[in-house]
Design an enzyme around this catalytic site. Structure first.
Site, PDB file in Angstrom:
ATOM      1  N   HIS A 104      18.955 -40.227 -60.823  1.00 19.19           N
ATOM      2  CA  HIS A 104      18.948 -41.174 -60.004  1.00 19.19           C
ATOM      3  C   HIS A 104      18.132 -41.130 -58.776  1.00 19.19           C
ATOM      4  O   HIS A 104      18.073 -41.935 -57.797  1.00 19.19           O
ATOM      5  CB  HIS A 104      20.418 -41.383 -59.557  1.00 19.19           C
ATOM      6  CG  HIS A 104      21.241 -41.883 -60.295  1.00 19.19           C
ATOM      7  ND1 HIS A 104      21.757 -43.202 -60.560  1.00 19.19           N
ATOM      8  CD2 HIS A 104      22.341 -41.439 -61.437  1.00 19.19           C
ATOM      9  CE1 HIS A 104      22.487 -43.714 -61.389  1.00 19.19           C
ATOM     10  NE2 HIS A 104      22.809 -42.576 -61.953  1.00 19.19           N
ATOM     11  N   GLY A 172      24.609 -31.931 -59.739  1.00 19.01           N
ATOM     12  CA  GLY A 172      23.567 -31.117 -59.199  1.00 19.01           C
ATOM     13  C   GLY A 172      22.575 -31.418 -58.237  1.00 19.01           C
ATOM     14  O   GLY A 172      22.230 -30.970 -57.153  1.00 19.01           O
ATOM     15  N   GLY A 173      22.257 -32.828 -58.442  1.00 21.19           N
ATOM     16  CA  GLY A 173      21.302 -33.385 -57.258  1.00 21.19           C
ATOM     17  C   GLY A 173      22.102 -33.677 -56.114  1.00 21.19           C
ATOM     18  O   GLY A 173      21.566 -33.599 -55.023  1.00 21.19           O
ATOM     19  N   ILE A 231      20.182 -24.865 -59.714  1.00 24.02           N
ATOM     20  CA  ILE A 231      21.336 -24.517 -59.477  1.00 24.02           C
ATOM     21  C   ILE A 231      22.099 -24.753 -60.946  1.00 24.02           C
ATOM     22  O   ILE A 231      21.905 -25.581 -61.523  1.00 24.02           O
ATOM     23  CB  ILE A 231      22.092 -25.472 -58.594  1.00 24.02           C
ATOM     24  CG1 ILE A 231      21.196 -25.087 -57.229  1.00 24.02           C
ATOM     25  CG2 ILE A 231      23.344 -25.145 -58.326  1.00 24.02           C
ATOM     26  CD1 ILE A 231      21.570 -26.423 -56.147  1.00 24.02           C
ATOM     27  N   ASN A 483      18.636 -37.445 -49.986  1.00 27.54           N
ATOM     28  CA  ASN A 483      19.055 -37.830 -51.613  1.00 27.54           C
ATOM     29  C   ASN A 483      18.458 -39.349 -51.590  1.00 27.54           C
ATOM     30  O   ASN A 483      18.585 -39.812 -52.955  1.00 27.54           O
ATOM     31  CB  ASN A 483      20.640 -38.112 -51.770  1.00 27.54           C
ATOM     32  CG  ASN A 483      21.155 -36.600 -52.153  1.00 27.54           C
ATOM     33  OD1 ASN A 483      20.139 -35.864 -52.641  1.00 27.54           O
ATOM     34  ND2 ASN A 483      22.525 -36.366 -52.243  1.00 27.54           N
ATOM     35  N   TYR A 484      18.031 -40.040 -50.798  1.00 23.38           N
ATOM     36  CA  TYR A 484      17.569 -41.469 -50.960  1.00 23.38           C
ATOM     37  C   TYR A 484      15.964 -41.081 -50.645  1.00 23.38           C
ATOM     38  O   TYR A 484      15.283 -41.825 -49.873  1.00 23.38           O
ATOM     39  CB  TYR A 484      17.914 -42.432 -49.980  1.00 23.38           C
ATOM     40  CG  TYR A 484      19.247 -42.902 -49.957  1.00 23.38           C
ATOM     41  CD1 TYR A 484      19.998 -42.551 -51.159  1.00 23.38           C
ATOM     42  CD2 TYR A 484      20.054 -43.328 -48.919  1.00 23.38           C
ATOM     43  CE1 TYR A 484      21.399 -42.908 -51.218  1.00 23.38           C
ATOM     44  CE2 TYR A 484      21.230 -43.493 -49.023  1.00 23.38           C
ATOM     45  CZ  TYR A 484      22.033 -43.420 -50.027  1.00 23.38           C
ATOM     46  OH  TYR A 484      23.362 -43.541 -49.899  1.00 23.38           O
TER      47      TYR A 484
END
Length: 539
Positions: A104, A172-173, A231, A483-484
Site C-alpha cells: 500500500h 510489516g510496513g 523485519i 506511511n503516506y
C-alpha cells in the site's frame, strides 16, 4: 501501442539486459538455500506466478505501466534461511532489494526501482500466535491487518490491536512507519504497542530486541524498517476493548452553515475523552443534487469504546445537530447500509464488527472478508499528508470546497489526535507528531484511466491543493506522515547525502531524523538497504 504490447516490450528489453544477473542469482540462491527446489519461492518473469504476485503487490495501479525496472525476481521466503540467502546473494551481486509487506505504499517503493533489483515479498510469513494470559501476540510481518484482527476476534471479544483501518495493509510496513487508526486516542500508534521484534540485518544475522539494542529497536518502530534491514516478526501488546462498541457516521454537505460544525470539530475532537474517536471525511457526491450538480460531502465518522446509551449523550453535548438517538444505534444495520449525505448510521456492535464498518462494509458482512485476498487494481491515485496544530479558518474551508468541485474524485481524511497521543514524548519513537497536534490530514485523488505521465491533471490538482494548504498547517518544518510517502517532498540523490535528505526527512521525523541516520550508519554502513526516501548515512 497497447498496454500489453508496451509491457511486453519493456519486459523483453529488461530480460535481455539482465540475463547474466538472473543466472548468477539463481546459482547463488541454490547454493545458500535449504529448499530442494528454489522455484517454490523464487519467481522469474517466466514463472506463471510472477505476474500475479507483481500485480497483487501494486495496490496503486498508477505503477502498472511505470518506466521503472521490473524486479529480476520476486522472492517469497518461507523461513529465515531463505531470507538470509536472498539478502546475501543480492548484496554479492550488487542488486538492490525492495521489501513488500502489503503493497500500500503510496509511491510504490516496495515493488519498483530504477535499477535492477530483487523484490522480497513477505506474503509467506503468515503465522500469528496470541497469548491472552499476558495479552500479547507474536506475528510474522507478512500478516495483514485483517488477518491479525480476525485472529484476535477468534480468541477474545474484549481484545484488539490499535492498527490501521484497511484489512489488506501489511503489518510489516504499517507498524514500522508508525500506524494509526480508530484506537489511536486510547492506545496511541501501532508502533507504541510493540514489545519486541525479530530483525535480519545486512549480514543475515537474526536479532531480537535484546541483541539489536534499544537504538535500532527505537528506529524500527516508526522510522521504517526498509532502511535498516528486514523485519521478520513483531511482538505486540494487545489492547482491551468493551464487548460492544459504537461505530457511527453522520453525513452533511459542505456549506456555510456546516462549516460551523467543522470549526467546532477542530476545537473539540482532540479534547474528547480518549474513548471517543471522531474523524472527518470530505469527498464529492455527483448525483444527489438537482441537475446532477456536485456536492462536497462531510462525513463525521467515529468509534466510541462503549455502548450507545453512554455514547449518544456524550456526542449530543458537542454536536446536537447530529440528532443521534440511542435507538438509531440499536436497529438492524441492513437498513442503514446505503450511503447518502442526508442519512446517518449508527451501530452498537462487537469491536471486530466495527473493523468491518471502517473498511466500508456493513456489520452484517461475514468476518471472512477480513482475511480474503481481495485486490482489484481498478483505480490510480496520488496521496499527500499534513499535520495541523491550529484550526483551519473559514477561508480555508471555502478554498477546499471550491477546489473539490474542480476535481472528479478528491478525498480528505482528517484523523483527530489528543488523548494518549498527547501523553507520549515526540522523542519516544521516530514518529514526532504528538502533543500539540490537533489532527492529521490525508489527501487523496484517484482516477480510472491510466496515464504514463506522472504530471497528469489529477496529480497537478492535488499538488495545487497541498500548496494552497500551506498557510494553515504545521510549520518549521511542515509535517508529513512517513506511511503516506510523498516523493514530491524530496528524494535521495545519487550520493544519498544526509544534508540533502534533511529537507524531506525532517518533515516526516523532525529532529528524530538525525538519530535515525546515526542508527542507519551503525546498522547498514554501506547503505545496502536504500530507496528514494530511505534513511541516509549520517556522514
Amino acid at each position: 501501442m497497447s498496454k500489453l504490447a508496451l509491457h511486453t516490450l519493456v519486459l523483453t528489453s529488461f530480460l535481455l539486459a539482465t540475463c547474466n544477473a538472473d543466472e548468477d542469482f539463481l546459482w547463488c540462491m541454490s547454493r545458500n538455500s535449504n529448499a530442494n527446489n528454489i522455484r517454490t519461492y523464487v519467481y522469474s518473469p517466466h514463472s506463471p506466478k510472477y505476474s500475479s504476485l507483481l500485480k497483487y503487490a501494486q495496490k496503486n495501479s498508477r505503477w502498472l505501466n511505470s518506466p521503472s525496472a521490473l524486479p529480476l525476481f520476486i522472492v517469497a521466503p518461507y523461513d529465515d534461511l531463505q531470507m538470509k540467502a536472498t539478502i546475501l546473494c543480492s548484496k554479492k551481486l550488487d542488486l538492490q532489494v525492495r521489501v513488500k509487506s502489503g503493497g500500500h505504499d503510496y509511491e510504490g517503493l516496495s515493488f519498483r526501482s530504477p535499477t535492477p533489483f530483487i523484490m522480497i515479498d513477505l506474503c509467506n510469513l503468515q503465522s500469528i500466535n496470541i497469548n491472552l494470559i499476558d495479552e500479547t501476540a507474536w506475528i510474522k510481518t507478512g500478516v495483514t491487518l485483517g488477518q491479525l484482527y480476525h485472529a484476535i476476534a477468534q480468541k477474545s471479544k474484549t481484545h484488539a490491536f490499535p492498527g490501521g483501518l484497511y484489512p489488506t495493509v501489511g503489518s510489516g510496513g504499517l507498524i514500522s512507519g508508525g500506524g494509526f487508526g480508530a484506537l489511536l486516542r486510547k492506545y496511541g500508534l501501532a508502533a507504541d504497542n510493540v514489545l519486541d521484534a525479530v530483525f535480519m540485518d545486512v549480514n543475515g544475522q537474526i536479532l531480537d530486541r535484546k541483541t539489536m539494542g534499544e537504538d535500532l529497536f527505537w528506529a524500527l518502530r516508526g522510522g521504517g524498517g526498509a532502511s535498516f534491514g528486514v523485519i521478520l516478526a513483531w511482538k505486540l501488546k494487545l489492547a482491551r476493548v468493551p464487548e460492544e462498541v459504537t461505530a457511527f457516521t453522520v453525513h452533511k454537505k459542505l456549506d456555510a452553515e456546516n462549516v460551523k460544525l467543522l470549526q467546532r470539530w477542530q476545537n473539540v475532537a482532540y479534547q474528547f475523552p480518549e474513548d471517543l474517536f471522531l474523524r472527518v471525511i470530505l469527498q464529492n457526491l455527483p448525483s444527489v443534487a438537482p441537475c446532477g450538480r456536485k456536492i462536497v460531502q462531510i462525513s463525521f465518522q467515529g468509534l466510541f469504546l462503549g455502548t450507545a446509551d453512554k455514547f449518544v449523550p456524550l456526542i449530543n453535548q458537542s454536536f446536537p445537530e447530529f440528532e443521534l438517538e440511542i435507538k438509531d444505534c440499536l436497529q438492524d444495520p441492513i437498513g442503514q447500509s446505503e450511503k447518502s449525505w442526508i442519512k446517518k448510521q449508527c451501530h452498537q456492535v462487537p469491536w471486530i464488527k466495527s473493523v468491518l464498518y471502517f473498511a466500508g462494509k456493513t456489520p452484517k458482512e461475514p468476518l471472512e472478508y477480513l482475511v480474503s485476498k481481495n485486490s482489484s487494481n481498478t483505480s490510480y491515485m496520488k496521496g499527500k499528508s499534513d499535520f495541523l496544530t491550529t484550526p483551519i479558518p473559514d477561508e480555508g474551508w471555502k478554498m477546499i470546497g471550491k477546489m473539490f468541485l474542480e476535481e472528479e474524485s478528491p478525498l480528505m481524511i482528517l484523523d483527530p489526535f489528543g488523548g494518549r497521543m498527547s501523553q507520549i514524548s515526540e522523542f519516544e519513537l521516530p514518529f514526532p507528531h504528538r502533543n500539540g497536534t490537533l489532527y492529521n490530514i490525508q489527501y487523496l485523488v484517484s482516477w480510472k484511466k491510466n496515464e504514463l505521465s506522472q504530471k497528469n491533471e489529477h496529480i497537478e490538482w492535488i499538488r495545487n491543493l497541498h500548496q494552497k494548504m500551506e498557510p494553515y498547517v504545521s510549520q518549521s518544518p511542515r509535517g508529513a506522515y512517513f506511511n503516506y510517502k510523498d516523493l514530491d517532498l524530496g528524494v535521495n540523490g545519487e550520493e544519498y547525502e544526509y544534508k540533502q535528505a534533511k529537507t524531506w526527512g525532517e518533515m516526516y521525523f523532525k529532529h528524530n531524523f538525525e538519530r535515525l541516520a546515526r542508527v542507519k550508519s551503525k546498522v547498514d554502513p554501506c547503505n545496502f538497504f536504500r530507496n528514494e526516501q530511505s534513511i541516509p548515512l549520517l556522514w
